[in-house]
Design an enzyme around this catalytic site. Structure first.
Site, PDB file in Angstrom:
ATOM      1  N   ARG A 187      -3.179  -0.551   5.595  1.00 53.42           N
ATOM      2  CA  ARG A 187      -3.808  -1.640   4.844  1.00 53.42           C
ATOM      3  C   ARG A 187      -2.921  -2.856   4.643  1.00 53.42           C
ATOM      4  O   ARG A 187      -3.316  -3.991   4.967  1.00 53.42           O
ATOM      5  CB  ARG A 187      -4.299  -1.128   3.473  1.00 53.42           C
ATOM      6  CG  ARG A 187      -5.433  -0.144   3.571  1.00 53.42           C
ATOM      7  CD  ARG A 187      -5.624   0.601   2.269  1.00 53.42           C
ATOM      8  NE  ARG A 187      -4.489   1.488   1.990  1.00 53.42           N
ATOM      9  CZ  ARG A 187      -4.323   2.210   0.882  1.00 53.42           C
ATOM     10  NH1 ARG A 187      -5.221   2.123  -0.080  1.00 53.42           N
ATOM     11  NH2 ARG A 187      -3.272   2.996   0.746  1.00 53.42           N
ATOM     12  N   ASP A 236      -8.278   3.705   1.481  1.00 55.63           N
ATOM     13  CA  ASP A 236      -7.269   4.124   2.454  1.00 55.63           C
ATOM     14  C   ASP A 236      -7.976   4.650   3.703  1.00 55.63           C
ATOM     15  O   ASP A 236      -8.685   5.657   3.643  1.00 55.63           O
ATOM     16  CB  ASP A 236      -6.411   5.222   1.827  1.00 55.63           C
ATOM     17  CG  ASP A 236      -5.253   5.621   2.710  1.00 55.63           C
ATOM     18  OD1 ASP A 236      -5.235   5.222   3.896  1.00 55.63           O
ATOM     19  OD2 ASP A 236      -4.363   6.332   2.224  1.00 55.63           O
ATOM     20  N   CYS A 295       0.866  -1.186   0.000  1.00 56.24           N
ATOM     21  CA  CYS A 295       0.000   0.000   0.000  1.00 56.24           C
ATOM     22  C   CYS A 295       0.898   1.231   0.000  1.00 56.24           C
ATOM     23  O   CYS A 295       2.085   1.134  -0.340  1.00 56.24           O
ATOM     24  CB  CYS A 295      -0.964  -0.017   1.193  1.00 56.24           C
ATOM     25  SG  CYS A 295      -0.181   0.025   2.814  1.00 56.24           S
TER      26      CYS A 295
HETATM   27  P1  4NP Z   1      -1.662   2.854   4.146  1.00 52.17           P
HETATM   28  O1  4NP Z   1      -2.298   4.208   4.730  1.00 52.17           O
HETATM   29  O2  4NP Z   1      -1.176   3.185   2.746  1.00 52.17           O
HETATM   30  O3  4NP Z   1      -2.820   1.923   4.133  1.00 52.17           O
HETATM   31  O4  4NP Z   1      -0.568   2.463   5.075  1.00 52.17           O
HETATM   32  C1  4NP Z   1      -1.599   5.415   4.803  1.00 52.17           C
HETATM   33  C2  4NP Z   1      -0.687   5.614   5.817  1.00 52.17           C
HETATM   34  C3  4NP Z   1      -0.019   6.808   5.919  1.00 52.17           C
HETATM   35  C4  4NP Z   1      -0.274   7.818   4.999  1.00 52.17           C
HETATM   36  C5  4NP Z   1      -1.179   7.617   3.979  1.00 52.17           C
HETATM   37  C6  4NP Z   1      -1.837   6.412   3.887  1.00 52.17           C
HETATM   38  N1  4NP Z   1       0.394   9.057   5.106  1.00 52.17           N
HETATM   39  O5  4NP Z   1       0.053   9.986   4.366  1.00 52.17           O
HETATM   40  O6  4NP Z   1       1.304   9.185   5.955  1.00 52.17           O
END
Ligand code: 4NP
Length: 144
Positions: free
Chosen positions: A13, A117, A7
């Site tokens: 995720r 997300d 991800c």
């Molecule tokens: P992930 O979610 O891609 O599911 O781990 C996110 C975690 C952090 C961020 C964005 C999405 N961020 O902008 O830091």
């Protein structure tokens, strides 16, 4: 089978997909190797977001010992399948592929859909977690 879950941040995720898939595939004695990574570098070395850890714990999975890493090109060689959570991840990972075979390893985890997300919305962690669990069970049925 060696599977990488990808991800953006590798804290919400894909750690869910990693921990749940490892647990379920181990339970079936499949001897699969499961890992996860993020396309971004902001969270390298960090534990999963506590909201993901809690949502997983509530349905029986412990993901607290996992640590975030960034996707790198050598992972195309190390894994048979690379499941990405959304279409941005798909573009980012496929862009790094050097051959047709590497590109073909990259697939949307949900086949034709995206895992939302949940980072900016606390209420999404529980449904995302359940959706990931359900899809992991399907993938195991398909591939085992
Ligand atoms: P992930 O979610 O891609 O599911 O781990 C996110 C975690 C952090 C961020 C964005 C999405 N961020 O902008 O830091």
């Amino acid at each position: 089978m060696k599977i990488l879950m990808v991800c953006l941040g590798n804290i919400c995720r894909s750690p869910l997909a990693e921990g749940i898939m490892r647990h379920l595939s181990d339970k079936e004695n499949l001897n699969w190797e499961i890992a996860s990574a993020g396309t971004g570098d902001w969270h390298i070395g960090k534990a999963p977001d506590r909201r993901s850890t809690l949502a997983a714990k509530q349905i029986g999975y412990d993901i607290s010992n996992q640590r975030a890493q960034q996707f790198s090109q050598d992972m195309f060689n190390r894994y048979d399948l690379i499941f990405v959570m959304d279409r941005n991840n798909l573009i980012d990972v496929q862009r790094l592929a050097r051959t047709f075979e590497e590109r073909e390893k990259v697939k949307l985890f949900l086949d034709n859909d995206e895992v939302t997300d949940p980072y900016w919305d606390d209420s999404l962690f529980e449904p995302v977690c359940k959706q990931v669990e359900e899809r992991c069970r399907e993938i195991i049925k398909q591939l085992s």
